[in-house]
Motif scaffolding. Structure first.
Motif, PDB file in Angstrom:
ATOM      1  N   ALA A   1      -9.938  -4.067 -11.069  1.00  0.00           N
ATOM      2  CA  ALA A   1      -9.834  -3.265 -12.297  1.00  0.00           C
ATOM      3  C   ALA A   1      -8.402  -2.732 -12.454  1.00  0.00           C
ATOM      4  CB  ALA A   1     -10.837  -2.118 -12.238  1.00  0.00           C
ATOM      5  N   PRO A   2      -8.021  -2.365 -13.660  1.00  0.00           N
ATOM      6  CA  PRO A   2      -6.660  -1.873 -13.902  1.00  0.00           C
ATOM      7  C   PRO A   2      -6.277  -0.744 -12.943  1.00  0.00           C
ATOM      8  CG  PRO A   2      -7.789  -2.174 -15.978  1.00  0.00           C
ATOM      9  CD  PRO A   2      -8.818  -2.383 -14.893  1.00  0.00           C
ATOM     10  N   GLY A   3      -5.150  -0.917 -12.256  1.00  0.00           N
ATOM     11  CA  GLY A   3      -4.608   0.107 -11.376  1.00  0.00           C
ATOM     12  C   GLY A   3      -5.351   0.339 -10.077  1.00  0.00           C
ATOM     13  N   GLN A   4      -6.355  -0.481  -9.757  1.00  0.00           N
ATOM     14  CA  GLN A   4      -7.152  -0.283  -8.545  1.00  0.00           C
ATOM     15  C   GLN A   4      -6.652  -1.170  -7.408  1.00  0.00           C
ATOM     16  OE1 GLN A   4      -9.660   2.163  -8.338  1.00  0.00           O
ATOM     17  NE2 GLN A   4      -8.571   2.671 -10.237  1.00  0.00           N
ATOM     18  N   ARG A   5      -7.192  -0.921  -6.195  1.00  0.00           N
ATOM     19  CA  ARG A   5      -6.802  -1.727  -5.047  1.00  0.00           C
ATOM     20  C   ARG A   5      -7.944  -1.800  -4.049  1.00  0.00           C
ATOM     21  NH1 ARG A   5      -2.481   1.979  -1.686  1.00  0.00           N
ATOM     22  NH2 ARG A   5      -3.920   3.656  -1.167  1.00  0.00           N
ATOM     23  N   LEU A   6      -7.952  -2.882  -3.295  1.00  0.00           N
ATOM     24  CA  LEU A   6      -8.911  -3.060  -2.215  1.00  0.00           C
ATOM     25  C   LEU A   6      -8.394  -2.316  -0.991  1.00  0.00           C
ATOM     26  CD1 LEU A   6      -9.318  -5.527  -4.199  1.00  0.00           C
ATOM     27  CD2 LEU A   6     -10.250  -6.729  -2.233  1.00  0.00           C
ATOM     28  N   SER A   7      -9.225  -2.228   0.027  1.00  0.00           N
ATOM     29  CA  SER A   7      -8.794  -1.566   1.263  1.00  0.00           C
ATOM     30  C   SER A   7      -7.729  -2.410   1.969  1.00  0.00           C
ATOM     31  CB  SER A   7      -9.990  -1.338   2.188  1.00  0.00           C
ATOM     32  OG  SER A   7     -10.621  -2.549   2.512  1.00  0.00           O
ATOM     33  N   LEU A   8      -6.890  -1.724   2.735  1.00  0.00           N
ATOM     34  CA  LEU A   8      -5.986  -2.416   3.652  1.00  0.00           C
ATOM     35  C   LEU A   8      -6.864  -2.856   4.807  1.00  0.00           C
ATOM     36  CD1 LEU A   8      -3.084  -3.205   4.444  1.00  0.00           C
ATOM     37  CD2 LEU A   8      -2.926  -1.005   5.620  1.00  0.00           C
ATOM     38  N   GLN A   9      -6.886  -4.162   5.086  1.00  0.00           N
ATOM     39  CA  GLN A   9      -7.873  -4.687   6.026  1.00  0.00           C
ATOM     40  C   GLN A   9      -7.325  -5.867   6.799  1.00  0.00           C
ATOM     41  OE1 GLN A   9     -10.787  -7.358   3.517  1.00  0.00           O
ATOM     42  NE2 GLN A   9     -10.307  -5.503   2.352  1.00  0.00           N
ATOM     43  N   ARG A  10      -8.127  -6.292   7.768  1.00  0.00           N
ATOM     44  CA  ARG A  10      -7.856  -7.538   8.478  1.00  0.00           C
ATOM     45  C   ARG A  10      -9.192  -8.115   8.923  1.00  0.00           C
ATOM     46  NH1 ARG A  10      -4.394  -4.550  12.736  1.00  0.00           N
ATOM     47  NH2 ARG A  10      -5.958  -3.235  13.681  1.00  0.00           N
ATOM     48  N   HIS A  11      -9.164  -9.401   9.259  1.00  0.00           N
ATOM     49  CA  HIS A  11     -10.356 -10.119   9.704  1.00  0.00           C
ATOM     50  C   HIS A  11     -10.060 -10.803  11.029  1.00  0.00           C
ATOM     51  CE1 HIS A  11     -11.631  -9.525   5.591  1.00  0.00           C
ATOM     52  NE2 HIS A  11     -10.567 -10.160   5.175  1.00  0.00           N
ATOM     53  N   GLU A  12     -11.074 -10.909  11.846  1.00  0.00           N
ATOM     54  CA  GLU A  12     -10.919 -11.566  13.144  1.00  0.00           C
ATOM     55  C   GLU A  12     -11.286 -13.040  13.091  1.00  0.00           C
ATOM     56  OE1 GLU A  12     -12.710 -11.150  17.679  1.00  0.00           O
ATOM     57  OE2 GLU A  12     -12.990  -9.504  16.263  1.00  0.00           O
ATOM     58  N   HIS A  13     -12.238 -13.398  12.209  1.00  0.00           N
ATOM     59  CA  HIS A  13     -12.836 -14.736  12.268  1.00  0.00           C
ATOM     60  C   HIS A  13     -12.523 -15.642  11.104  1.00  0.00           C
ATOM     61  CE1 HIS A  13     -15.076 -13.422  15.758  1.00  0.00           C
ATOM     62  NE2 HIS A  13     -15.464 -12.357  15.082  1.00  0.00           N
ATOM     63  N   ARG A  14     -11.589 -15.283  10.238  1.00  0.00           N
ATOM     64  CA  ARG A  14     -11.298 -16.171   9.107  1.00  0.00           C
ATOM     65  C   ARG A  14      -9.868 -16.011   8.622  1.00  0.00           C
ATOM     66  NH1 ARG A  14     -14.820 -12.188   6.337  1.00  0.00           N
ATOM     67  NH2 ARG A  14     -13.680 -11.201   4.640  1.00  0.00           N
ATOM     68  N   ASP A  15      -9.352 -17.104   8.087  1.00  0.00           N
ATOM     69  CA  ASP A  15      -8.107 -17.113   7.335  1.00  0.00           C
ATOM     70  C   ASP A  15      -8.494 -17.066   5.860  1.00  0.00           C
ATOM     71  OD1 ASP A  15      -6.674 -17.606   9.730  1.00  0.00           O
ATOM     72  OD2 ASP A  15      -6.754 -19.769   9.430  1.00  0.00           O
ATOM     73  N   GLU A  16      -7.576 -16.612   5.003  1.00  0.00           N
ATOM     74  CA  GLU A  16      -7.838 -16.585   3.566  1.00  0.00           C
ATOM     75  C   GLU A  16      -6.638 -17.143   2.813  1.00  0.00           C
ATOM     76  OE1 GLU A  16     -10.761 -12.684   3.379  1.00  0.00           O
ATOM     77  OE2 GLU A  16      -8.692 -12.461   2.705  1.00  0.00           O
TER      78      GLU A  16
END
Length: 120
Positions: A37-52
């Motif tokens: 959505a306008p001006g929003q953001r997802l969490s700062l994150q990381r994953h152990e089992h996948r590349d994106e």
């Protein structure tokens, strides 16, 4: 930016009528279109089992990968390796990306390091 696969190879096939880019071939993957959505953001994150692999669909996306801020043009791609910190946000307008996750996909494989919505 060039198309890259998980191993860093460029995957583009030219044909007389044009061509195509191949994102996956006979491997475990999950494909999403993520809307921010306008001006929003997802969490700062990381994953152990996948590349994106992220592909910008609309203008206004902001990719943050290991502390580096990238404002991709439509069609630009970035490969995020398992363990790298990352975040997607909108610089103003609503925006979408194509996300292709390689490897075992599980929503519980999200380690939230920072979150605007109290989930970290």
């Amino acid at each position: 930016m060039q198309q890259i696969d998980r191993l860093g190879a460029v995957i583009r096939d030219e044909r007389p009528w044009g061509g195509f880019e191949r994102y996956t071939l006979n491997e475990e993957s999950t494909v999403k279109i993520i809307e921010v959505a306008p001006g929003q953001r997802l969490s700062l994150q990381r994953h152990e089992h996948r590349d994106e692999l992220w592909v910008a669909i609309d203008p206004g996306a902001v990719f943050e990968i290991d502390g580096e801020r990238i404002e991709p043009a439509v069609g630009d791609r970035v490969l995020i390796r398992a363990g790298q910190t990352h975040r997607l946000s909108s610089s103003g307008p609503a925006t979408r990306i194509l996300e292709i996750a390689f490897g075992h996909f599980d929503e519980d494989d999200i380690e939230r390091l920072e979150d605007s919505y109290g989930r970290a």
